[in-house]
Design an enzyme around this catalytic site. Sequence first.
Site, short mmCIF file in Angstrom:
data_model
loop_
_atom_site.label_atom_id
_atom_site.label_comp_id
_atom_site.label_asym_id
_atom_site.label_seq_id
_atom_site.Cartn_x
_atom_site.Cartn_y
_atom_site.Cartn_z
N TYR A 86 0.84 -1.16 0.07
CA TYR A 86 0.00 0.16 0.18
C TYR A 86 0.80 0.99 0.20
CZ TYR A 86 -3.31 -3.65 1.41
OH TYR A 86 -4.23 -4.72 1.45
N CYS A 98 5.91 -18.09 16.56
CA CYS A 98 4.73 -17.63 17.38
C CYS A 98 4.44 -18.37 18.52
CB CYS A 98 3.37 -17.92 16.52
SG CYS A 98 3.28 -16.72 15.08
N CYS A 102 -1.91 -21.12 15.02
CA CYS A 102 -3.55 -21.10 15.09
C CYS A 102 -3.63 -21.87 13.66
CB CYS A 102 -3.94 -19.67 14.81
SG CYS A 102 -3.27 -18.49 15.77
N CYS A 105 -4.10 -20.19 10.23
CA CYS A 105 -3.38 -19.11 10.03
C CYS A 105 -2.92 -19.02 8.38
CB CYS A 105 -1.84 -19.41 10.67
SG CYS A 105 -0.56 -17.97 10.47
N ARG A 107 -0.37 -17.72 7.26
CA ARG A 107 1.20 -17.96 6.97
C ARG A 107 1.55 -19.34 7.34
NH1 ARG A 107 1.29 -12.24 8.75
NH2 ARG A 107 1.01 -11.22 7.10
N LYS A 310 -6.36 -5.72 0.52
CA LYS A 310 -7.82 -5.67 1.63
C LYS A 310 -8.62 -4.96 1.11
CE LYS A 310 -5.17 -6.22 5.95
NZ LYS A 310 -3.69 -5.80 5.19
#
Length: 348
Positions: A86, A98, A102, A105, A107, A310
């Site tokens: 951006y 991490c 998760c 995720c 990634r 996004k």
Amino acid sequence: MNNTYRQPALADMPLFTKDERDAISRVALQYPMRVTSYYLGLIRAPGDPIYRQCIPSEEELNDDSGQTDPLREEEHSPVPRLHHRYPDRVLLLVTNNCAMYCRFCTRKRNISDRTTTITDDEIARVVEYLNRHEEVHDVLISGGDPLTLPVNRLEEIIRAVRTVPHIDIVRIGTRIPCVDPGRIDAALCNMLKKYHPLYVNVQFNSPAEITFESQRACAMLADAGIQLGNQSVLLRGVNDSSEVMRELVRKLLAMRVKPYYLFIPDMVKGTGHFRTSLETGYEIIRSIQGWMSGMATPQLVIDLENGGGKVPLSPDYVTGHDDGLYSFRNFENRLYEYADFRACHHQR
Ligand SMILES: *Cc1c(COP(=O)(O)O)cnc(C)c1O
Ligand code: SF4
């Protein structure tokens, strides 16, 4: 390696049968597992929202949809670890580590590659790039999870970024207050508050994650003058209902965290079982907007595949317009009109 986190000994877990443990191990060979003992302790029943976020599921291996790098992050990287997608802001991935992996995720492809945290040489190249790019005013430090780094290492990174005069704000994206809240301590907060204006975006996806411990962690960060925002991911079987999300955003505001984004899950291979329809997302937003504090509504966003970026998904409250006459549906589904005199020809 820091030893605050431990790989849970699967045999110790009364939650799982032997078959379940075997399945978990099979999945973890492809997509590594890690969970803090704190987060594991929040599980109340197999398959509950906490369980789904941290325990490997065989559905991860059976997913034919998605790509490994749907956001094409690798393609907008002018120098290693920096993503400049951006105009006025950059994303800086300082570690792949991490506290918890998760299961949904984005990634998944590189999380847990523990050998890679940012080097001094890489920091120098990032600073050199930022100095040459005066249009950049916002550096978002993410990963992995930046708060898994030792406090002094994180400080070296932030201090280096702060040497660039046109950087207005520094943001940190982290899940630590949610998955390992004990790690938020005075040493960290005292370090961070030297580098204001600083924003921290946390990630809570379920009201079950808001505990005494996570409230304490967020209070400490807020007391250090840090603006807290929350980035949730819309996850099937975790928070894909209005009732759950309404409870979540209310609890977030009560602990001084402003709901910022609600992400439609990215098209990442191995995460298909978490996807819901976009309509579910719209429905949730409509159940918050107008019904709850204006501070409570997150922006629903989708990070488009192939590097599109996004895009906000906003429920439409404008039902139509004709010659400057706009019609609206309010949050209660009642119809109203507004005459836009500047656009309305017959009014001139
Ligand atoms: C999400 C993201 C940002 C930050 O976006 P905001 O909408 O400003 O929060 C910056 N760079 C990249 C590459 C991102 O994916
Ligand atoms: S904390 Fe963030 S980067 Fe780490 S595994 Fe979870 S979603 Fe992925």
